[in-house]
Write a protein that holds these residues in place. Structure first.
Motif, mmCIF file in Angstrom:
data_model
loop_
_atom_site.group_PDB
_atom_site.id
_atom_site.type_symbol
_atom_site.label_atom_id
_atom_site.label_comp_id
_atom_site.label_asym_id
_atom_site.label_seq_id
_atom_site.Cartn_x
_atom_site.Cartn_y
_atom_site.Cartn_z
ATOM 1 N N VAL A 135 0.849 -1.197 0.000
ATOM 2 C CA VAL A 135 0.000 0.000 0.000
ATOM 3 C C VAL A 135 0.885 1.248 0.000
ATOM 4 O O VAL A 135 0.643 2.202 -0.743
ATOM 5 N N ARG A 136 1.926 1.235 0.834
ATOM 6 C CA ARG A 136 2.847 2.376 0.898
ATOM 7 C C ARG A 136 3.574 2.554 -0.433
ATOM 8 O O ARG A 136 3.685 3.669 -0.942
ATOM 9 N N CYS A 137 4.030 1.461 -1.014
ATOM 10 C CA CYS A 137 4.743 1.545 -2.298
ATOM 11 C C CYS A 137 3.822 2.033 -3.409
ATOM 12 O O CYS A 137 4.228 2.861 -4.231
ATOM 13 N N ARG A 138 2.584 1.527 -3.451
ATOM 14 C CA ARG A 138 1.635 1.972 -4.469
ATOM 15 C C ARG A 138 1.417 3.480 -4.358
ATOM 16 O O ARG A 138 1.435 4.192 -5.361
ATOM 17 N N HIS A 139 1.228 3.964 -3.145
ATOM 18 C CA HIS A 139 1.041 5.396 -2.915
ATOM 19 C C HIS A 139 2.245 6.180 -3.426
ATOM 20 O O HIS A 139 2.098 7.158 -4.159
ATOM 21 N N GLN A 140 3.440 5.743 -3.065
ATOM 22 C CA GLN A 140 4.652 6.456 -3.472
ATOM 23 C C GLN A 140 4.859 6.421 -4.978
ATOM 24 O O GLN A 140 5.203 7.434 -5.592
ATOM 25 N N VAL A 141 4.646 5.264 -5.596
ATOM 26 C CA VAL A 141 4.838 5.124 -7.046
ATOM 27 C C VAL A 141 3.847 6.005 -7.808
ATOM 28 O O VAL A 141 4.233 6.758 -8.719
ATOM 29 N N LEU A 142 2.575 5.930 -7.428
ATOM 30 C CA LEU A 142 1.565 6.694 -8.152
ATOM 31 C C LEU A 142 1.683 8.200 -7.894
ATOM 32 O O LEU A 142 1.501 8.997 -8.814
ATOM 33 N N THR A 146 3.104 13.411 -10.254
ATOM 34 C CA THR A 146 3.903 14.639 -10.236
ATOM 35 C C THR A 146 4.725 14.765 -11.513
ATOM 36 O O THR A 146 4.719 15.806 -12.174
ATOM 37 N N ALA A 147 5.434 13.689 -11.865
ATOM 38 C CA ALA A 147 6.327 13.735 -13.026
ATOM 39 C C ALA A 147 5.565 13.800 -14.354
ATOM 40 O O ALA A 147 5.963 14.546 -15.252
ATOM 41 N N LEU A 148 4.516 13.036 -14.473
ATOM 42 C CA LEU A 148 3.819 12.931 -15.757
ATOM 43 C C LEU A 148 2.784 14.032 -15.983
ATOM 44 O O LEU A 148 2.671 14.550 -17.093
ATOM 45 N N VAL A 149 2.026 14.371 -14.951
ATOM 46 C CA VAL A 149 0.937 15.334 -15.123
ATOM 47 C C VAL A 149 1.369 16.739 -14.728
ATOM 48 O O VAL A 149 1.275 17.677 -15.522
ATOM 49 N N LEU A 150 1.849 16.893 -13.496
ATOM 50 C CA LEU A 150 2.192 18.229 -13.014
ATOM 51 C C LEU A 150 3.413 18.814 -13.718
ATOM 52 O O LEU A 150 3.442 20.002 -14.031
ATOM 53 N N GLU A 151 4.429 17.968 -13.957
ATOM 54 C CA GLU A 151 5.665 18.459 -14.577
ATOM 55 C C GLU A 151 5.806 18.022 -16.027
ATOM 56 O O GLU A 151 6.694 18.495 -16.721
ATOM 57 N N GLN A 195 3.782 16.095 -19.763
ATOM 58 C CA GLN A 195 2.820 16.380 -20.823
ATOM 59 C C GLN A 195 1.556 15.508 -20.755
ATOM 60 O O GLN A 195 0.728 15.566 -21.654
ATOM 61 N N THR A 196 1.408 14.699 -19.713
ATOM 62 C CA THR A 196 0.254 13.815 -19.606
ATOM 63 C C THR A 196 -0.967 14.611 -19.151
ATOM 64 O O THR A 196 -0.888 15.370 -18.185
ATOM 65 N N SER A 197 -2.086 14.429 -19.845
ATOM 66 C CA SER A 197 -3.317 15.140 -19.476
ATOM 67 C C SER A 197 -4.001 14.410 -18.321
ATOM 68 O O SER A 197 -3.713 13.240 -18.043
ATOM 69 N N GLU A 198 -4.939 15.078 -17.691
ATOM 70 C CA GLU A 198 -5.715 14.461 -16.607
ATOM 71 C C GLU A 198 -6.512 13.260 -17.147
ATOM 72 O O GLU A 198 -6.676 12.268 -16.456
ATOM 73 N N THR A 199 -6.990 13.353 -18.377
ATOM 74 C CA THR A 199 -7.733 12.255 -18.995
ATOM 75 C C THR A 199 -6.823 11.035 -19.187
ATOM 76 O O THR A 199 -7.205 9.905 -18.889
ATOM 77 N N GLU A 200 -5.605 11.282 -19.675
ATOM 78 C CA GLU A 200 -4.644 10.180 -19.840
ATOM 79 C C GLU A 200 -4.270 9.599 -18.478
ATOM 80 O O GLU A 200 -4.121 8.384 -18.333
ATOM 81 N N TRP A 201 -4.120 10.467 -17.475
ATOM 82 C CA TRP A 201 -3.785 9.988 -16.129
ATOM 83 C C TRP A 201 -4.917 9.117 -15.582
ATOM 84 O O TRP A 201 -4.655 8.108 -14.919
ATOM 85 N N ALA A 202 -6.152 9.476 -15.865
ATOM 86 C CA ALA A 202 -7.286 8.680 -15.393
ATOM 87 C C ALA A 202 -7.199 7.249 -15.925
ATOM 88 O O ALA A 202 -7.536 6.294 -15.218
ATOM 89 N N GLU A 203 -6.719 7.077 -17.160
ATOM 90 C CA GLU A 203 -6.544 5.737 -17.730
ATOM 91 C C GLU A 203 -5.417 4.981 -17.021
ATOM 92 O O GLU A 203 -5.523 3.781 -16.782
ATOM 93 N N ILE A 204 -4.346 5.692 -16.706
ATOM 94 C CA ILE A 204 -3.238 5.067 -15.974
ATOM 95 C C ILE A 204 -3.720 4.634 -14.595
ATOM 96 O O ILE A 204 -3.446 3.514 -14.145
ATOM 97 N N GLU A 205 -4.456 5.514 -13.934
ATOM 98 C CA GLU A 205 -4.985 5.215 -12.612
ATOM 99 C C GLU A 205 -5.952 4.029 -12.666
ATOM 100 O O GLU A 205 -5.946 3.178 -11.777
ATOM 101 N N LYS A 206 -6.758 3.961 -13.718
ATOM 102 C CA LYS A 206 -7.692 2.844 -13.896
ATOM 103 C C LYS A 206 -6.916 1.528 -14.011
ATOM 104 O O LYS A 206 -7.285 0.524 -13.394
ATOM 105 N N ALA A 207 -5.839 1.536 -14.793
ATOM 106 C CA ALA A 207 -5.009 0.336 -14.933
ATOM 107 C C ALA A 207 -4.352 -0.021 -13.605
ATOM 108 O O ALA A 207 -4.252 -1.198 -13.242
ATOM 109 N N ALA A 208 -3.919 0.994 -12.857
ATOM 110 C CA ALA A 208 -3.269 0.751 -11.564
ATOM 111 C C ALA A 208 -4.225 0.072 -10.587
ATOM 112 O O ALA A 208 -3.801 -0.758 -9.773
#
Length: 165
Positions: A94-101, A106-111, A113-126
């Motif tokens: 649980v701790r590792c999942r939190h840290q990885v995601l 931060t790296a993909l969305v905030l810093e 080029q990944t959009s929130e929509t693309e992130w939602a797909e990554i989160e769905k897969a996670a």
């Protein structure tokens, strides 16, 4: 982008070694490399067999409890499913999942080029990866590798469920 196969390991004793981890699945390399880095090199290990200091153990226990509470709160907030595994592996996973995601967001969305929509797909897969050990193995992975690692994990799950797939 492919996950690297040659990892430079700096052991806890300070010695360096290049390790070819191509014989491990892409989604298991980072975790194994991190584990190796926490170990002394073979030569140093043979010459010193001393344990952890009691003060360090108490500090680590308190730190882990704090991280566990934070990770569990995060999991509830983002509706992450419970993880499967041993009594010891689940809180760690649980701790590792939190840290990885969190690092990936931060790296993909905030810093990046990944959009929130693309992130939602990554989160769905996670959310489909519920094996604690998998998240533990990914704790040192690069945020840019997350999509490929999740794809490898979900493909492995599909082929185990249906060997004719």
């Amino acid at each position: 982008m492919t996950v690297k196969t040659i990892w430079q390991i700096t052991h806890s004793c300070g010695h360096h070694a290049d390790r070819d981890l191509s014989n491990r699945a892409a989604d298991r390399r980072a975790g194994f490399a991190e584990w190796l880095a926490k170990q002394e090199c073979t030569d140093c290990w043979r010459t010193s067999m001393e344990g952890a200091e009691p003060d360090k153990a108490a500090w680590l226990k308190a730190k882990r409890a704090e991280e566990r509470a934070e990770s569990e709160a995060w999991s509830q907030q983002y509706r992450m499913p419970p993880l499967d595994g041993t009594e010891r592996a689940v809180p760690w996973g649980v701790r590792c999942r939190h840290q990885v995601l969190a690092a990936a967001y931060t790296a993909l969305v905030l810093e990046g080029q990944t959009s929130e929509t693309e992130w939602a797909e990554i989160e769905k897969a996670a959310r489909t990866v519920t094996r604690a050990g998998w998240w533990i193995d990914q704790r040192s992975s690069e945020p840019d590798d997350l999509t490929e690692l999740l794809q490898a994990a979900t493909e492995a799950d599909r082929t185990t469920e249906n060997p004719h797939f």
